[in-house]
Design an enzyme around this catalytic site. Structure first.
Site, PDB file in Angstrom:
ATOM      1  CG  HIS A 270     -43.788 -35.873  46.699  1.00  0.00           C
ATOM      2  ND1 HIS A 270     -42.639 -35.470  47.299  1.00  0.00           N
ATOM      3  CD2 HIS A 270     -44.106 -34.889  45.816  1.00  0.00           C
ATOM      4  CE1 HIS A 270     -42.255 -34.300  46.799  1.00  0.00           C
ATOM      5  NE2 HIS A 270     -43.135 -33.934  45.908  1.00  0.00           N
TER       6      HIS A 270
ATOM      7  CD  GLU B 117     -47.233 -25.213  48.317  1.00  0.00           C
ATOM      8  OE1 GLU B 117     -46.301 -24.616  48.902  1.00  0.00           O
ATOM      9  OE2 GLU B 117     -47.068 -25.891  47.291  1.00  0.00           O
TER      10      GLU B 117
END
Lengths: 459, 329
Positions: A262, A193
């Site tokens: 998450h 990322e």
């Protein structure tokens, strides 16, 4: 002893699915691990394996049936020599078959007939659409259509991210885009990322208009330096010479039982940064109109989606030039007693609460902010001046929330109109727990909003 | 480092050598002036001088063509001057004035020039590496043959995003030249104290990226290596790594007392390896220029730098309205 085979949950957010295809027929002997059926979830078409050995006594759900709820019996497995009639009557199955006749709300292929009645029945109103024809689509389909239309319109728009191409999108948002636009414009990245966000920012300076998909915004924490230091600040630092026309998008906030790392809402984080624009759509119309506007915008746009909303259906204008301007909130429901301000999935909770409140004779106005930077203060203030009460609703943490910011703005600009303090309903000040009951407590609920409204109404 | 080289027969023309001499001298005099203005309080904040490393940018710019891009760290004044940005605009940015490249809003570490394809000026160590690969991604996407020079230091070479970028640059065959300016020290930490790797460029081998170490104090060696890298890159062979062995004479920033190295070490580099002296020797000993010729150039550069300093003092501070502009396009 006969065993019922139940419709499995094959993703964290799956509540129902389509039994796409049976790969066995009645009378077949099956072994543990053998593939019984193909099941279409809200994310993908999955193979469903047998756990137990046996003979298929009866298939309870016909293939092609959509809307089969998780844990519904879909087949009966019998032992050798045992007849199907020995099995207990599948009384649940009949109800399921009836339910399954309702159109699919999750089918991404959109092969099912238009599920307009479902939309109405589920109570997701959409009073804020412009005049003109609409069609029903899921948030997922709306996002995909927005990207596809903008990629057709501008050859320099491209999509990059993990699993966006060959896998067809971790959440099926980019399904079909690789086929239409090819690998040059639908770029599968390694899991990196920080690196690919930086590459995308550089590409935006080099004349392209990247759409960066983060599999979730939780993973964008690895890339946040490039989002803020490289993308958001460069126009200013360069004295206006070069900006970063790009979109960072992906699911944000809690899904369902995916745990603390998450499940975080980053709305307030990104909304704090000058140089960024921040969208958080609720409906499919929001998703399509805002994403198209984001892709066309010459600034870096954070586009916060919600996994639970992906499969929900709404009316969306068919006009290919339908976009939603940033900084324009939508009044989802008019009311006179209290203003509920929310965004993203919080709007669903606010609307549900407003419905409840109406039964008690409290008329709540529900505002969907749609963009958090810029924020449409005027619409909020005008509503508060009318209702004299305000409750904000969001999923994020309480400290430094969007609600905090709105409460302070209302206090500074509409103090004399307030008949009660502004209450900020937020997620709890805890990392997201995994346990089902604790997760429910951690999240904002319509009941909490209803209680907050009653409190500001002194009821 | 080896002892001072004897005067060799230069493999460059008189005009080229004079050009390099002039460009390197401009950077050095400019930086000296910047240091002086910092001492006078006209330049604030961080100010990282490039003195000693001039041959790297001048040699590589000699290998570039119009359209090529460059991006670097916060030690960026030399890169800007080498790619042809106006010293007046650079110096005025250092003093935080409206005549600066970023209207005074960027500062020493954040300057850009779309016209000269200079993409900053980045203050987060290593961040420019994927950004540079992204510029190269755009060029490849758009189908031109430009390359991007992506400069970073030996310190940044330990950042994870460098290796994330190596992986993607090679995977996607991006036309990017990674230039590691190894000046021996990441702020105060010597390379020996930060890594066991015998060399930094060789780390690219793990990703299949070609590279080499280059004497970064020799502008002709830099140019030759740059031409080789550029040719490979333009021919579509993907990224290339050049590790420039160089040295900064000054501290990391203006406030660095540089206690991590000896005065003798710095003096030795200055007297034996100085890049400008090297070209000066080539010109004089090769009979390509006279002492007077070079003095005339020195004078010209000094005047140019003084002019930039005057401009940077005379240019007004940005008007208060500038606070609120350039946030959104």
């Amino acid at each position: 002893m006969a065993t019922e085979v139940l419709m499995p949950a094959l993703s964290p957010t799956m509540e129902e699915g389509t039994l796409a295809k049976w790969l066995v027929k009645e009378g077949d002997a099956v072994k543990s691990g053998q593939i019984l059926a193909e099941i279409e979830t809200d994310k993908a078409t999955m193979e469903f394996e047998a756990v137990d050995e046996g003979i298929i006594g009866k298939l309870l759900i016909a293939e092609g049936t959509a809307g089969v709820k998780v844990n519904t019996p879909i087949a009966v497995l019998v032992e050798d020599g045992e007849s199907v009639s020995d099995t207990p009557a599948p009384k649940v199955a009949e109800a399921v078959m009836a339910a399954a006749e309702a159109p699919a709300s999750v089918s991404a292929q959109a092969a099912a007939p238009a599920p307009a009645p479902v939309v109405a029945a589920k109570g997701w109103p959409h009073a804020d659409l412009p005049e003109g024809p609409t069609k029903t689509m899921t948030v997922r389909e709306a996002l995909r259509e927005a990207m596809a239309e903008e990629m057709r319109r501008d050859p320099n728009v491209f999509l990059m991210g993990e699993e966006v191409g060959e896998y067809q999108g971790a959440y099926k948002i980019s399904q079909g885009l690789l086929d239409e636009f090819g690998a040059k414009r639908v770029v599968d990245t390694p899991i990196t990322e920080h690196g690919f966000a930086g590459i995308a920012v550089g590409a935006s300076w080099g004349g392209l208009r990247p759409i960066v998909e983060f599999m979730t915004f939780n993973f964008a924490m690895q890339a946040i330096d490039h989002i803020i230091n490289s993308a958001a600040k460069t126009l200013y630092m360069s004295g206006g010479q070069m900006g970063s026309p790009m979109v960072f998008r992906g699911p944000n906030g809690a899904a369902a039982r995916v745990g603390a790392q998450h499940s975080q809402d980053y709305a307030a984080w990104y909304a704090a940064i000058p140089g960024l624009k921040v969208c958080m759509p609720y409906s499919a119309a929001d998703a399509k109109g805002l994403l198209k506007a984001a892709i066309r915008d010459p600034n870096p746009v954070i586009f916060l989606e919600n996994e639970i909303l992906y499969g929900r259906s709404f009316e969306v204008p068919t006009d290919p030039d339908f976009t939603i301007p940033f900084g324009k909130a939508s009044v989802m429901r008019e009311g006179t007693d209290v203003t509920l301000v929310s965004f993203g999935i919080g709007v669903a909770h606010a609307l549900a609460s407003a419905e409840e409140l109406a039964k008690d004779g409290i008329s709540a106005e529900v505002i969907n902010l749609r963009t958090l930077r810029p924020i449409d203060y005027d619409t909020v203030l005008a509503s508060v001046q009318k209702t004299n009460r305000c409750v904000t609703v969001e999923e994020g943490f309480p400290v430094g929330s969007i609600g905090d910011h709105l409460a302070s703005t209302i206090m500074q600009r509409a103090f004399d109109y307030l008949d009660a303090p502004v209450i900020t309903c937020t997620g709890k000040d805890v990392p997201m727990p995994y346990a089902a009951n604790l997760e429910k407590f951690a999240l904002i609920t319509p009941a909490e909003i209803t209680a907050a409204v009653k409190s500001v109404c002194y009821r | 480092m080896a002892a001072k080289k004897p005067a060799e027969r230069p493999n460059a023309s008189k005009d080229e050598l004079l050009k390099y001499y002039r460009e390197m001298l401009l950077i050095r005099r400019f930086e000296e002036k910047a240091g002086q203005l910092y001492g006078m309080g006209l330049i604030g904040g961080f100010c990282h001088l490039y003195i000693g490393q001039e041959a790297v940018v001048v040699g590589l710019e000699a290998a570039a063509k119009e359209g090529d891009k460059r991006v670097t760290s916060y030690r960026d004044h030399g890169h800007m001057l080498a790619c042809g940005m106006d010293p007046k605009g650079v110096m005025a940015e250092l003093t935080g004035r409206i005549g600066g490249y970023s209207k005074g809003k960027g500062g020493s570490m954040h300057m850009f020039s779309k016209e000269k394809h200079f993409y900053g000026g980045h203050g987060i160590v290593g961040a420019q590496v994927p950004l540079g690969a992204g510029l190269a991604f755009a060029d490849k996407y758009l189908g031109n043959d430009n390359v991007t020079f992506t400069y970073f230091g030996d310190g940044a070479a330990n950042q994870g995003q460098v290796y994330e970028t190596y992986n993607m640059a090679q995977l996607w065959n991006l036309p990017v030249i990674f230039v590691i300016e190894n000046n021996g020290y990441a702020m105060g930490t010597s390379v020996k104290r930060s890594t066991k790797s015998p060399s930094l460029w060789e780390r690219g081998a793990a990703y299949g990226i070609k590279g080499e170490a280059v004497d970064g104090m020799d502008v002709l060696a830099v140019k030759a290596a740059g031409e080789k890298a550029v040719a490979a890159c333009r021919a579509g062979e993907g990224p290339y790594i050049l590790e420039m062995m160089t040295y900064r004479y000054r501290g990391h920033s203006m406030s660095d007392p540089a206690k991590y190295r000896t005065r003798e070490e710095v003096e030795k580099m200055r007297s034996e390896k100085d890049a400008i002296e090297h070209v000066r020797d080539l010109l004089l000993q090769g009979g390509l220029a006279s002492d007077d010729d070079l003095k005339a150039i020195d004078k010209e550069i000094k005047a140019q730098v003084n002019e930039s300093a005057e401009f940077s003092k005379d240019s007004p501070e940005p008007p208060v309205e500038e606070l609120w502009t350039d946030i959104y396009a």
